[in-house]
Design a protein around this motif. Sequence first.
Motif, PDB file in Angstrom:
ATOM      1  N   ARG A 281       0.934  -1.104  -0.095  1.00  0.00           N
ATOM      2  CA  ARG A 281      -0.061   0.274  -0.040  1.00  0.00           C
ATOM      3  C   ARG A 281       0.690   1.203   0.115  1.00  0.00           C
ATOM      4  O   ARG A 281       0.831   2.200  -0.811  1.00  0.00           O
ATOM      5  CB  ARG A 281      -0.996   0.077   1.232  1.00  0.00           C
ATOM      6  N   ILE A 282       1.845   1.161   0.810  1.00  0.00           N
ATOM      7  CA  ILE A 282       2.707   2.438   1.036  1.00  0.00           C
ATOM      8  C   ILE A 282       3.509   2.684  -0.457  1.00  0.00           C
ATOM      9  O   ILE A 282       3.848   3.947  -0.762  1.00  0.00           O
ATOM     10  CB  ILE A 282       3.530   2.521   2.327  1.00  0.00           C
ATOM     11  N   TYR A 283       4.079   1.603  -0.957  1.00  0.00           N
ATOM     12  CA  TYR A 283       4.926   1.690  -2.195  1.00  0.00           C
ATOM     13  C   TYR A 283       3.879   2.078  -3.118  1.00  0.00           C
ATOM     14  O   TYR A 283       4.358   3.027  -3.778  1.00  0.00           O
ATOM     15  CB  TYR A 283       5.171   0.366  -2.713  1.00  0.00           C
ATOM     16  N   GLN A 284       2.669   1.769  -3.339  1.00  0.00           N
ATOM     17  CA  GLN A 284       1.840   2.297  -4.328  1.00  0.00           C
ATOM     18  C   GLN A 284       1.345   3.717  -4.294  1.00  0.00           C
ATOM     19  O   GLN A 284       1.274   4.613  -5.403  1.00  0.00           O
ATOM     20  CB  GLN A 284       0.492   1.602  -4.454  1.00  0.00           C
ATOM     21  N   GLN A 285       1.197   4.076  -2.926  1.00  0.00           N
ATOM     22  CA  GLN A 285       0.926   5.556  -2.648  1.00  0.00           C
ATOM     23  C   GLN A 285       2.011   6.477  -2.877  1.00  0.00           C
ATOM     24  O   GLN A 285       1.820   7.513  -3.407  1.00  0.00           O
ATOM     25  CB  GLN A 285       0.359   5.627  -1.030  1.00  0.00           C
ATOM     26  N   THR A 286       3.050   5.798  -2.523  1.00  0.00           N
ATOM     27  CA  THR A 286       4.272   6.635  -2.890  1.00  0.00           C
ATOM     28  C   THR A 286       4.407   7.116  -4.488  1.00  0.00           C
ATOM     29  O   THR A 286       4.984   8.040  -4.782  1.00  0.00           O
ATOM     30  CB  THR A 286       5.532   6.436  -2.091  1.00  0.00           C
ATOM     31  N   LEU A 287       4.385   5.748  -5.123  1.00  0.00           N
ATOM     32  CA  LEU A 287       4.557   5.791  -6.450  1.00  0.00           C
ATOM     33  C   LEU A 287       3.610   6.652  -7.241  1.00  0.00           C
ATOM     34  O   LEU A 287       4.189   7.545  -8.027  1.00  0.00           O
ATOM     35  CB  LEU A 287       4.499   4.429  -7.150  1.00  0.00           C
ATOM     36  N   ALA A 288       2.392   6.827  -6.832  1.00  0.00           N
ATOM     37  CA  ALA A 288       1.490   7.640  -7.239  1.00  0.00           C
ATOM     38  C   ALA A 288       1.497   9.247  -6.758  1.00  0.00           C
ATOM     39  O   ALA A 288       0.694  10.045  -7.193  1.00  0.00           O
ATOM     40  CB  ALA A 288       0.075   7.091  -6.891  1.00  0.00           C
ATOM     41  N   GLY A 289       2.387   9.342  -5.885  1.00  0.00           N
ATOM     42  CA  GLY A 289       2.729  10.854  -5.297  1.00  0.00           C
ATOM     43  C   GLY A 289       1.522  11.135  -4.354  1.00  0.00           C
ATOM     44  O   GLY A 289       1.134  12.414  -4.228  1.00  0.00           O
ATOM     45  N   ASP A 290       0.828  10.098  -3.847  1.00  0.00           N
ATOM     46  CA  ASP A 290      -0.295  10.229  -2.830  1.00  0.00           C
ATOM     47  C   ASP A 290       0.322  10.254  -1.378  1.00  0.00           C
ATOM     48  O   ASP A 290      -0.270   9.477  -0.604  1.00  0.00           O
ATOM     49  CB  ASP A 290      -1.490   9.201  -3.240  1.00  0.00           C
TER      50      ASP A 290
END
Length: 365
Positions: A344-353
């Motif tokens: 979850r944190i990986y995808q949020q960081t990737l999305a700039g979220d």
Amino acid sequence: MGTKGADFLVARDDLSNTKFVETPAIAEVDLADGEVLLEVSSYAFTANNITYAAFGEAMHYWDFFPAPDGWGRVPVWGFAEVAASRHPDIETGERLYGYFPMSSYLVVKPVNISDAGFIDSSEHRQALSPIYNFYSRTQKDPSYVADQEDFQSLFRPLFTTSFLIEDFLADNEYFGAKTIVLSSASSKTAFGLAFQLSQSGDNRPKVVGLTSPGNIPFVEGLGCYDQVASYNDISKLDAATPSVFVDMAGSGEVRSAVHHHFTDNLKYSCSVGASHWDKGGAGDGLPGPQPTLFFAPSQAQKRQKDWGLEGFQSRLSSAWSAFLAPARGWIKVEHHKGQAAIERIYQQTLAGDVRPDQGNILSPN
């Protein structure tokens, strides 16, 4: 045989494509003579780690921790404990700070062992920058404070880059610039650099931070930028002033806007990060100087020759201590544990979220 381990893998050609792959339990890992098994306990995950993935091929970040063809293990900075050792000078239970994969554990082969730490001499790492191959023994690290581990993971590698950029710019007399413009001004590397510049005396250049409109209050609240502007207001900056652009965002659109605005009054342009990894673009054909990639280890190696290793570490340690005091008030640390949280944190960081005041610490187990 104990809980199985796991590697978090990222597709090199599609950073949003990820998976966990099961690995043997720690008790099942066979070590050769001279090898040490490090169990990863926690690490920070920031936009800097997305930069490692975005530049994984070009800068050889994928080479530190081998993975199956087409996949990569994203490097992170954090802490681990020695779970098993077949080296006479490394004891089980030692706590280490350094560069790890997003995995349950890592096998290293220590050499150049001192009270301060050691170098991993694993064959696949020998051609890579030594600054990433050093593991610090926390018991002898003067910068280590047990209750500040989270901030060390979050800030220390990024601030080291900030320190080296400021030193590089000062070493080149700021290329004659009167203004330094930083993109992604809310990022930890950017405001670390802004802080360093703010400590550089009365004759330093003015520091302008570019950020998204929603992040302006946070960036202004840091107190280390002389001016904060949104990306939409680049055209309102003083184009007549000799300026330097330090690009933390990696956005081709922003880079183009800055170059076309300042044209020949842009005296130097470098790229440091890629927080906007999906909006990149080459700098060929832009007005002003050709954008270059700043590689922090090169400046570190230069200064270690100039000042000696102890002199370099002393200067960096003093700057780090001065920065850490205010930085602890700028970031709210959040802890996340297990595979679902890591994904979850990986995808949020990737999305700039991820909020600019959010500092994420991940634990594999």
